[in-house]
Design an enzyme around this catalytic site. Sequence first.
Site, PDB file in Angstrom:
ATOM      1  CG  HIS A 105      16.004  34.771  31.767  1.00 34.62           C
ATOM      2  ND1 HIS A 105      15.107  33.755  32.581  1.00 34.62           N
ATOM      3  CD2 HIS A 105      17.078  33.715  31.369  1.00 34.62           C
ATOM      4  CE1 HIS A 105      15.383  32.909  32.088  1.00 34.62           C
ATOM      5  NE2 HIS A 105      15.659  32.763  31.172  1.00 34.62           N
ATOM      6  CB  SER A 135      15.342  31.872  27.179  1.00 29.37           C
ATOM      7  OG  SER A 135      15.140  30.424  27.663  1.00 29.37           O
ATOM      8  CG  ASN A 143      19.791  16.234  20.531  1.00 33.67           C
ATOM      9  OD1 ASN A 143      20.127  17.568  20.915  1.00 33.67           O
ATOM     10  ND2 ASN A 143      19.769  15.179  21.221  1.00 33.67           N
ATOM     11  N   GLY A 144      18.477  19.978  21.016  1.00 26.09           N
ATOM     12  CA  GLY A 144      19.141  20.955  20.565  1.00 26.09           C
ATOM     13  C   GLY A 144      20.529  20.860  20.531  1.00 26.09           C
ATOM     14  CG  ASP A 169      18.970  27.403  29.689  1.00 27.16           C
ATOM     15  OD1 ASP A 169      20.133  27.172  30.738  1.00 27.16           O
ATOM     16  OD2 ASP A 169      18.711  28.015  29.896  1.00 27.16           O
TER      17      ASP A 169
HETATM   18  C1  LIG Z   1      17.255  25.298  31.709  1.00 28.55           C
HETATM   19  S1  LIG Z   1      16.180  24.699  30.613  1.00 28.55           S
HETATM   20  C2  LIG Z   1      16.476  25.219  29.805  1.00 28.55           C
HETATM   21  C3  LIG Z   1      15.366  27.035  30.217  1.00 28.55           C
HETATM   22  C4  LIG Z   1      14.759  27.835  29.195  1.00 28.55           C
HETATM   23  N1  LIG Z   1      16.194  28.003  27.958  1.00 28.55           N
HETATM   24  C5  LIG Z   1      14.973  29.917  29.707  1.00 28.55           C
HETATM   25  O1  LIG Z   1      16.131  30.004  30.622  1.00 28.55           O
HETATM   26  O2  LIG Z   1      13.906  30.072  30.153  1.00 28.55           O
HETATM   27  C6  LIG Z   1      16.438  22.992  29.644  1.00 28.55           C
HETATM   28  C7  LIG Z   1      15.562  22.341  29.075  1.00 28.55           C
HETATM   29  O3  LIG Z   1      16.266  21.340  27.693  1.00 28.55           O
HETATM   30  C8  LIG Z   1      15.102  21.091  27.830  1.00 28.55           C
HETATM   31  N2  LIG Z   1      16.236  19.341  27.389  1.00 28.55           N
HETATM   32  C9  LIG Z   1      16.943  18.824  27.526  1.00 28.55           C
HETATM   33  N3  LIG Z   1      18.026  18.145  26.797  1.00 28.55           N
HETATM   34  C10 LIG Z   1      17.715  18.873  25.888  1.00 28.55           C
HETATM   35  C11 LIG Z   1      18.029  18.454  24.039  1.00 28.55           C
HETATM   36  N4  LIG Z   1      19.314  17.116  24.261  1.00 28.55           N
HETATM   37  N5  LIG Z   1      17.348  19.315  22.970  1.00 28.55           N
HETATM   38  C12 LIG Z   1      16.653  20.481  23.257  1.00 28.55           C
HETATM   39  N6  LIG Z   1      15.893  20.182  24.655  1.00 28.55           N
HETATM   40  C13 LIG Z   1      16.502  19.294  25.977  1.00 28.55           C
HETATM   41  C14 LIG Z   1      14.167  20.287  29.263  1.00 28.55           C
HETATM   42  O4  LIG Z   1      13.332  19.223  28.578  1.00 28.55           O
HETATM   43  C15 LIG Z   1      14.537  21.859  29.536  1.00 28.55           C
HETATM   44  O5  LIG Z   1      13.190  22.215  29.514  1.00 28.55           O
END
Ligand SMILES: C[S@@+](CC[C@H](N)C(=O)[O-])C[C@H]1O[C@@H](n2cnc3c(N)ncnc32)[C@H](O)[C@@H]1O
Length: 290
Positions: free
Chosen positions: A18, A104, A152-153, A173
Amino acid sequence: MNYRHAFHAGNFGDVLKHVVLLELLAALHRKPSPVHLIDSHAGIGRYDLASDEAQRGGEFRFGVQAVLADPAAVRILPRYVAALRSLNPGLREDGGDLQVYPGSPWLLARSLRGAEDRLTLCELHPEDAETLRHNLAIDFGRDPRIALHHRNGFEALKALTPPTPRRGLALIDPAYEAKDEFAMVARAVLATLRRWPTGQLAVWYPIKEQKAVDAWKAGLAADLGTETLAVELTVRPAREARQMNGNGLLLVNPPWQLAETLMPMLDFLQARLAREAGAGARIETLVKGD
Ligand SMILES: C[S@@+](CC[C@H](N)C(=O)[O-])C[C@H]1O[C@@H](n2cnc3c(N)ncnc32)[C@H](O)[C@@H]1O
Protein backbone atom coordinates in the site's frame (compact mmCIF):
# COMPACT_ATOMS: atom_id res chain seq x y z
CA MET A 1 -10.65 -20.89 -2.20
CA ASN A 2 -9.65 -20.88 1.46
CA TYR A 3 -7.75 -17.61 1.56
CA ARG A 4 -9.50 -14.72 3.31
CA HIS A 5 -7.54 -11.50 3.50
CA ALA A 6 -9.34 -10.45 6.71
CA PHE A 7 -6.89 -12.67 8.65
CA HIS A 8 -3.90 -10.81 7.22
CA ALA A 9 -5.07 -7.21 6.84
CA GLY A 10 -2.45 -4.63 7.77
CA ASN A 11 0.39 -7.15 7.89
CA PHE A 12 3.86 -6.27 6.63
CA GLY A 13 2.87 -7.36 3.12
CA ASP A 14 -0.04 -4.94 3.06
CA VAL A 15 2.18 -2.17 4.39
CA LEU A 16 4.76 -2.50 1.61
CA LYS A 17 2.10 -2.97 -1.08
CA HIS A 18 0.00 0.00 0.00
CA VAL A 19 2.94 2.37 0.59
CA VAL A 20 4.18 1.66 -2.94
CA LEU A 21 0.68 1.80 -4.44
CA LEU A 22 0.12 5.29 -3.03
CA GLU A 23 3.38 6.50 -4.62
CA LEU A 24 2.37 4.99 -7.98
CA LEU A 25 -0.99 6.75 -7.76
CA ALA A 26 0.60 10.06 -6.83
CA ALA A 27 2.91 9.82 -9.84
CA LEU A 28 0.02 8.92 -12.19
CA HIS A 29 -2.08 11.78 -10.91
CA ARG A 30 0.69 14.32 -11.54
CA LYS A 31 -0.73 14.60 -15.06
CA PRO A 32 -4.35 15.74 -15.35
CA SER A 33 -5.33 13.27 -18.12
CA PRO A 34 -7.75 10.56 -16.93
CA VAL A 35 -6.64 7.12 -15.78
CA HIS A 36 -8.04 3.61 -15.54
CA LEU A 37 -7.11 1.68 -12.41
CA ILE A 38 -7.56 -2.09 -12.16
CA ASP A 39 -7.37 -4.28 -9.05
CA SER A 40 -7.55 -7.89 -10.26
CA HIS A 41 -7.65 -9.47 -6.77
CA ALA A 42 -9.45 -6.90 -4.68
CA GLY A 43 -10.38 -8.40 -1.29
CA ILE A 44 -13.08 -6.64 0.74
CA GLY A 45 -11.80 -3.06 0.66
CA ARG A 46 -11.75 -2.23 4.35
CA TYR A 47 -10.96 -4.33 7.41
CA ASP A 48 -12.16 -4.04 10.98
CA LEU A 49 -9.07 -4.70 13.11
CA ALA A 50 -11.23 -5.61 16.13
CA SER A 51 -12.83 -8.50 14.19
CA ASP A 52 -12.17 -12.12 15.20
CA GLU A 53 -10.32 -12.71 11.95
CA ALA A 54 -7.89 -9.79 12.39
CA GLN A 55 -7.42 -10.47 16.10
CA ARG A 56 -6.79 -14.19 15.65
CA GLY A 57 -3.49 -13.84 13.84
CA GLY A 58 -2.79 -10.32 15.08
CA GLU A 59 -0.62 -9.83 11.99
CA PHE A 60 -1.36 -6.10 11.83
CA ARG A 61 0.58 -5.65 15.09
CA PHE A 62 3.76 -6.62 13.24
CA GLY A 63 2.74 -4.52 10.26
CA VAL A 64 0.85 -1.26 10.26
CA GLN A 65 0.83 -0.96 14.05
CA ALA A 66 4.63 -1.31 14.30
CA VAL A 67 5.07 1.34 11.62
CA LEU A 68 2.69 3.85 13.21
CA ALA A 69 4.31 3.45 16.63
CA ASP A 70 7.27 5.48 15.31
CA PRO A 71 6.42 9.21 15.24
CA ALA A 72 8.67 9.57 12.16
CA ALA A 73 6.09 7.61 10.11
CA VAL A 74 4.07 10.73 9.33
CA ARG A 75 7.16 12.46 7.89
CA ILE A 76 8.53 9.48 5.94
CA LEU A 77 5.22 7.94 4.78
CA PRO A 78 2.93 10.99 4.60
CA ARG A 79 0.50 9.57 2.02
CA TYR A 80 0.11 6.28 3.87
CA VAL A 81 -0.47 7.92 7.24
CA ALA A 82 -2.93 10.40 5.66
CA ALA A 83 -4.93 7.50 4.17
CA LEU A 84 -5.05 5.72 7.53
CA ARG A 85 -6.08 8.93 9.25
CA SER A 86 -8.86 9.55 6.80
CA LEU A 87 -10.45 6.18 7.72
CA ASN A 88 -9.54 6.58 11.40
CA PRO A 89 -10.17 10.19 12.44
CA GLY A 90 -9.38 9.29 16.06
CA LEU A 91 -5.92 7.90 15.26
CA ARG A 92 -3.42 8.99 17.91
CA GLU A 93 0.09 10.35 17.27
CA ASP A 94 1.61 7.07 18.43
CA GLY A 95 -0.65 5.05 16.12
CA GLY A 96 -3.00 4.11 18.94
CA ASP A 97 -6.70 3.61 18.20
CA LEU A 98 -6.29 2.32 14.67
CA GLN A 99 -9.61 0.57 14.07
CA VAL A 100 -10.08 0.17 10.36
CA TYR A 101 -7.45 -0.80 7.79
CA PRO A 102 -7.93 0.25 4.15
CA GLY A 103 -7.59 -2.35 1.41
CA SER A 104 -6.33 -1.57 -2.07
CA PRO A 105 -9.85 -0.93 -3.53
CA TRP A 106 -10.41 1.75 -0.90
CA LEU A 107 -7.04 3.41 -1.64
CA LEU A 108 -7.69 3.28 -5.38
CA ALA A 109 -11.26 4.58 -5.06
CA ARG A 110 -10.11 7.45 -2.86
CA SER A 111 -7.63 8.53 -5.54
CA LEU A 112 -10.23 8.95 -8.32
CA ARG A 113 -10.46 12.53 -9.60
CA GLY A 114 -12.63 13.88 -12.45
CA ALA A 115 -15.63 12.20 -14.05
CA GLU A 116 -13.45 10.30 -16.55
CA ASP A 117 -11.22 8.34 -14.17
CA ARG A 118 -12.25 4.68 -13.92
CA LEU A 119 -11.71 1.89 -11.39
CA THR A 120 -12.28 -1.80 -12.15
CA LEU A 121 -12.26 -4.24 -9.24
CA CYS A 122 -12.37 -8.06 -9.44
CA GLU A 123 -12.94 -10.44 -6.55
CA LEU A 124 -13.66 -14.15 -7.07
CA HIS A 125 -14.78 -15.19 -3.58
CA PRO A 126 -18.58 -14.77 -3.63
CA GLU A 127 -18.91 -13.61 -0.03
CA ASP A 128 -15.92 -11.26 -0.26
CA ALA A 129 -17.21 -9.78 -3.53
CA GLU A 130 -20.51 -9.00 -1.79
CA THR A 131 -18.75 -7.56 1.27
CA LEU A 132 -16.61 -5.41 -1.02
CA ARG A 133 -19.73 -4.00 -2.68
CA HIS A 134 -21.19 -3.19 0.74
CA ASN A 135 -17.93 -1.71 2.08
CA LEU A 136 -17.35 0.54 -0.93
CA ALA A 137 -20.87 1.92 -0.61
CA ILE A 138 -20.06 3.06 2.95
CA ASP A 139 -17.42 5.53 1.81
CA PHE A 140 -18.08 6.08 -1.90
CA GLY A 141 -21.80 5.46 -2.37
CA ARG A 142 -22.73 4.05 -5.78
CA ASP A 143 -19.94 5.76 -7.72
CA PRO A 144 -20.55 5.27 -11.47
CA ARG A 145 -16.80 5.40 -12.13
CA ILE A 146 -16.29 2.17 -10.15
CA ALA A 147 -17.08 -1.24 -11.71
CA LEU A 148 -17.06 -4.24 -9.41
CA HIS A 149 -16.87 -7.71 -10.97
CA HIS A 150 -17.39 -10.99 -9.17
CA ARG A 151 -15.02 -12.88 -11.47
CA ASN A 152 -11.59 -14.38 -11.97
CA GLY A 153 -9.06 -11.55 -12.00
CA PHE A 154 -6.69 -13.33 -14.38
CA GLU A 155 -9.50 -13.77 -16.93
CA ALA A 156 -10.63 -10.20 -16.38
CA LEU A 157 -7.14 -8.91 -17.18
CA LYS A 158 -7.46 -10.70 -20.52
CA ALA A 159 -10.96 -9.43 -21.21
CA LEU A 160 -10.63 -5.87 -19.96
CA THR A 161 -7.23 -4.71 -21.21
CA PRO A 162 -6.30 -2.44 -22.79
CA PRO A 163 -8.73 -0.35 -20.79
CA THR A 164 -10.29 3.01 -21.61
CA PRO A 165 -8.73 5.39 -20.88
CA ARG A 166 -5.41 3.73 -21.69
CA ARG A 167 -3.29 5.55 -19.16
CA GLY A 168 -3.31 3.68 -15.92
CA LEU A 169 -2.29 0.95 -13.59
CA ALA A 170 -3.18 -2.64 -12.71
CA LEU A 171 -2.52 -4.06 -9.27
CA ILE A 172 -2.20 -7.85 -9.43
CA ASP A 173 -2.33 -9.18 -5.90
CA PRO A 174 -3.26 -12.89 -5.82
CA ALA A 175 -3.47 -15.13 -2.78
CA TYR A 176 -0.77 -17.58 -3.98
CA GLU A 177 -2.87 -20.51 -2.76
CA ALA A 178 -2.36 -22.65 -5.83
CA LYS A 179 0.98 -24.39 -6.36
CA ASP A 180 1.37 -22.98 -9.86
CA GLU A 181 0.28 -19.43 -8.98
CA PHE A 182 3.73 -17.88 -9.58
CA ALA A 183 3.67 -19.34 -13.11
CA MET A 184 0.08 -18.14 -13.62
CA VAL A 185 1.06 -14.64 -12.52
CA ALA A 186 4.02 -14.60 -14.93
CA ARG A 187 1.76 -15.63 -17.82
CA ALA A 188 -0.84 -13.02 -16.86
CA VAL A 189 1.80 -10.26 -16.70
CA LEU A 190 3.21 -11.09 -20.12
CA ALA A 191 -0.23 -11.45 -21.72
CA THR A 192 -1.45 -8.19 -20.20
CA LEU A 193 1.62 -6.32 -21.44
CA ARG A 194 1.17 -7.66 -24.95
CA ARG A 195 -2.28 -6.09 -25.03
CA TRP A 196 -1.45 -3.02 -22.96
CA PRO A 197 2.25 -2.21 -23.46
CA THR A 198 2.02 1.18 -21.76
CA GLY A 199 0.15 -0.06 -18.68
CA GLN A 200 1.85 0.16 -15.33
CA LEU A 201 1.67 -3.15 -13.49
CA ALA A 202 2.26 -3.65 -9.78
CA VAL A 203 2.49 -7.36 -8.99
CA TRP A 204 2.68 -8.45 -5.38
CA TYR A 205 4.48 -11.67 -4.39
CA PRO A 206 5.38 -13.39 -1.12
CA ILE A 207 8.98 -14.36 -0.38
CA LYS A 208 9.50 -17.62 1.45
CA GLU A 209 12.78 -18.80 -0.07
CA GLN A 210 14.65 -15.96 -1.75
CA LYS A 211 16.38 -18.32 -4.19
CA ALA A 212 13.12 -19.61 -5.64
CA VAL A 213 11.74 -16.10 -5.99
CA ASP A 214 14.94 -14.87 -7.66
CA ALA A 215 14.70 -17.68 -10.22
CA TRP A 216 11.04 -16.75 -10.96
CA LYS A 217 11.96 -13.09 -11.43
CA ALA A 218 14.91 -13.91 -13.68
CA GLY A 219 12.71 -16.13 -15.89
CA LEU A 220 10.09 -13.41 -16.18
CA ALA A 221 12.63 -10.62 -16.74
CA ALA A 222 14.02 -12.46 -19.76
CA ASP A 223 10.62 -12.11 -21.49
CA LEU A 224 9.46 -8.71 -20.25
CA GLY A 225 11.29 -6.32 -22.57
CA THR A 226 10.17 -3.20 -20.71
CA GLU A 227 11.51 -1.37 -17.66
CA THR A 228 10.82 -3.35 -14.49
CA LEU A 229 11.82 -2.94 -10.86
CA ALA A 230 11.50 -5.40 -7.97
CA VAL A 231 10.94 -3.75 -4.60
CA GLU A 232 11.50 -6.20 -1.75
CA LEU A 233 11.32 -6.26 2.01
CA THR A 234 12.26 -9.25 4.14
CA VAL A 235 11.63 -9.36 7.89
CA ARG A 236 14.04 -12.25 8.50
CA PRO A 237 16.46 -14.24 6.33
CA ALA A 238 14.42 -15.82 3.52
CA ARG A 239 15.79 -19.34 3.73
CA GLU A 240 12.84 -21.49 4.80
CA ALA A 241 9.72 -22.27 2.81
CA ARG A 242 7.68 -22.73 6.00
CA GLN A 243 6.52 -19.12 6.38
CA MET A 244 6.34 -15.76 4.65
CA ASN A 245 9.73 -14.21 5.35
CA GLY A 246 9.30 -11.24 3.11
CA ASN A 247 7.42 -9.86 0.16
CA GLY A 248 7.92 -7.85 -2.95
CA LEU A 249 6.31 -5.94 -5.78
CA LEU A 250 7.27 -6.16 -9.41
CA LEU A 251 6.77 -2.76 -10.94
CA VAL A 252 6.49 -2.85 -14.71
CA ASN A 253 6.72 0.53 -16.51
CA PRO A 254 7.38 2.37 -13.23
CA PRO A 255 7.16 6.16 -13.05
CA TRP A 256 10.31 8.22 -13.39
CA GLN A 257 12.53 8.33 -10.28
CA LEU A 258 10.31 5.98 -8.31
CA ALA A 259 13.28 4.09 -6.85
CA GLU A 260 14.75 7.31 -5.44
CA THR A 261 11.42 8.17 -3.81
CA LEU A 262 10.91 4.70 -2.36
CA MET A 263 14.36 3.91 -0.96
CA PRO A 264 14.13 6.04 2.23
CA MET A 265 10.64 4.64 2.82
CA LEU A 266 11.91 1.08 2.45
CA ASP A 267 14.79 1.71 4.84
CA PHE A 268 12.30 3.00 7.40
CA LEU A 269 9.98 0.03 6.89
CA GLN A 270 12.84 -2.41 7.28
CA ALA A 271 13.88 -0.82 10.58
CA ARG A 272 10.29 -0.94 11.89
CA LEU A 273 9.26 -4.35 10.56
CA ALA A 274 12.37 -6.53 10.99
CA ARG A 275 11.66 -9.56 13.18
CA GLU A 276 15.17 -11.03 13.18
CA ALA A 277 18.73 -10.09 12.24
CA GLY A 278 19.23 -10.50 8.52
CA ALA A 279 16.09 -8.61 7.44
CA GLY A 280 16.54 -6.54 4.31
CA ALA A 281 15.12 -4.05 1.84
CA ARG A 282 16.17 -3.50 -1.73
CA ILE A 283 15.15 -2.21 -5.10
CA GLU A 284 16.45 -4.27 -7.96
CA THR A 285 16.38 -3.22 -11.60
CA LEU A 286 15.15 -6.36 -13.36
CA VAL A 287 14.90 -4.78 -16.79
CA LYS A 288 16.52 -1.42 -17.55
CA GLY A 289 14.54 1.40 -19.16
CA ASP A 290 15.60 3.00 -22.45
C1 LIG B 1 -4.16 -10.77 -1.11
S1 LIG B 1 -5.89 -10.64 -1.21
C2 LIG B 1 -6.16 -9.06 -1.92
C3 LIG B 1 -5.85 -7.89 -1.03
C4 LIG B 1 -6.14 -6.54 -1.66
N1 LIG B 1 -5.58 -6.44 -3.01
C5 LIG B 1 -5.58 -5.42 -0.80
O1 LIG B 1 -4.42 -5.04 -0.97
O2 LIG B 1 -6.33 -4.91 0.04
C6 LIG B 1 -6.27 -11.69 -2.57
C7 LIG B 1 -7.76 -11.73 -2.92
O3 LIG B 1 -7.92 -12.40 -4.17
C8 LIG B 1 -9.10 -13.17 -4.13
N2 LIG B 1 -8.93 -14.16 -5.21
C9 LIG B 1 -8.35 -15.37 -5.17
N3 LIG B 1 -8.29 -15.91 -6.41
C10 LIG B 1 -8.83 -14.98 -7.24
C11 LIG B 1 -9.00 -14.90 -8.65
N4 LIG B 1 -8.61 -15.88 -9.46
N5 LIG B 1 -9.56 -13.79 -9.17
C12 LIG B 1 -9.95 -12.76 -8.37
N6 LIG B 1 -9.82 -12.78 -7.03
C13 LIG B 1 -9.25 -13.87 -6.48
C14 LIG B 1 -9.14 -13.71 -2.73
O4 LIG B 1 -10.47 -14.06 -2.38
C15 LIG B 1 -8.61 -12.51 -1.92
O5 LIG B 1 -9.67 -11.69 -1.49
